[in-house]
Design an enzyme around this catalytic site. Structure first.
Site, short mmCIF file in Angstrom:
data_model
loop_
_atom_site.label_atom_id
_atom_site.label_comp_id
_atom_site.label_asym_id
_atom_site.label_seq_id
_atom_site.Cartn_x
_atom_site.Cartn_y
_atom_site.Cartn_z
N GLU A 1 -2.81 -7.19 7.22
CA GLU A 1 -1.50 -7.12 7.84
C GLU A 1 -1.43 -8.03 9.06
OE1 GLU A 1 1.47 -7.06 7.74
OE2 GLU A 1 2.14 -4.97 7.62
N HIS B 1 0.83 -1.21 0.00
CA HIS B 1 0.00 0.00 0.00
C HIS B 1 0.86 1.26 0.00
CE1 HIS B 1 0.91 0.94 4.21
NE2 HIS B 1 0.81 -0.37 4.44
#
Length: 282
Positions: free
Chosen positions: A135, A61
């Protein structure tokens, strides 16, 4: 629904490594062996029927507000992009617009999803959300500062870390998404040149890369280079068994300058670019 993850409790006696630290070859080989031995599907059995090649981009990201602040943000913190991160995402999307992108998969977390959305706008393709791509759950480390642990001294009481997602859990998630990825690729039916983009996070991506290469029966690179924000690992996967890996592709980010003061602030989709404001004045 959120995934059930295995957690473990640790006591830190030394300074904890930051997610962007380089990972040694010894650790990589150990993880690769674990993954390779656990896969029951041998794609070489399909190579005589399908000589297809496809490309997979493993994207980290763009810059998030917690990246800028030096704060740990794992699965529990849904950090937004910064204004600079949004600009990174747009540059990334523009740089891969000529690829034949079939679809984009993303973690449901905002920093990944916002990055993925910029890619789908350019590629005009569907976006699929997968909890597998979240994550690592950092447990009690969530929201702590890197600066705090960098100043940690062994003479102080050990830092007890609880509810940290285990490596086995990360490997399980990586395997789970690898199944999805290869099932998608099988549907290409002999076509080559298709691309699947996967947007995830800095700690999880190395585990996913290992899982994919293990499934493709491809040796690991001598070192996995950490992903910069809005950079990607390019994997050209030959369903016959050979793959090419290019790590940390980030040339598209050259020339991006952080806007003074505003660059590190949280991105707001309601904000309009200054160029749009100026065009209305003309």
């Amino acid at each position: 629904m959120p995934l059930n993850v295995t957690v473990e409790e640790e006591t830190l006696q030394i300074v904890e490594e930051e997610p962007q630290q380089e990972i040694t070859n010894t650790i990589l080989e150990e993880d690769f062996n674990l993954l390779d031995n656990s896969f029951q599907t041998d794609i070489s059995s399909t190579s005589s029927q399908n000589d297809s090649k496809f490309t997979c981009l493993l994207v980290r990201h763009a810059e998030s507000e917690h990246n800028v602040r030096g704060i740990r943000a794992g699965a529990r913190i849904d950090s937004e992009l910064t204004v600079h991160g949004y600009n990174q995402a747009k540059k990334l999307a523009k740089s891969i617009r000529n690829l034949d992108i079939v679809c984009v998969y993303s973690s449901p977390q905002k920093r990944a999803k916002r990055t993925a959305e910029e890619i789908t706008k350019v590629a005009n393709c569907p976006l699929y959300i997968s909890d597998f791509l979240m994550e690592k759950d950092l447990g009690s480390l969530e929201g702590t500062s890197f600066r705090y642990t960098a100043n940690y001294r062994p003479r102080e009481p050990p830092m007890k870390v609880t509810n940290l997602e285990s490596r086995d859990s990360l490997l399980t998630r990586a395997r789970g998404f690898t199944d999805i990825l290869f099932n998608e690729a099988i549907g290409f039916e002999g076509e080559s040149g298709k691309t699947i983009v996967v947007v995830s996070h800095g700690i999880f991506l190395p585990f996913l890369l290992r899982a994919i290469l293990a499934r493709a029966r491809t040796p690991l690179p001598s070192m996995i280079i950490p992903w910069n924000n809005a950079s990607y690992c390019l994997i050209t996967i030959d369903l016959g068994g050979n793959s090419i890996v290019k790590m940390n592709c980030n040339s598209h980010l050259r020339g991006i300058k952080r806007t003074r003061k505003l660059g590190s602030s949280t991105y707001d989709s309601k904000q309009k670019p200054i160029t749009e404001f100026c065009s209305k004045l003309n």
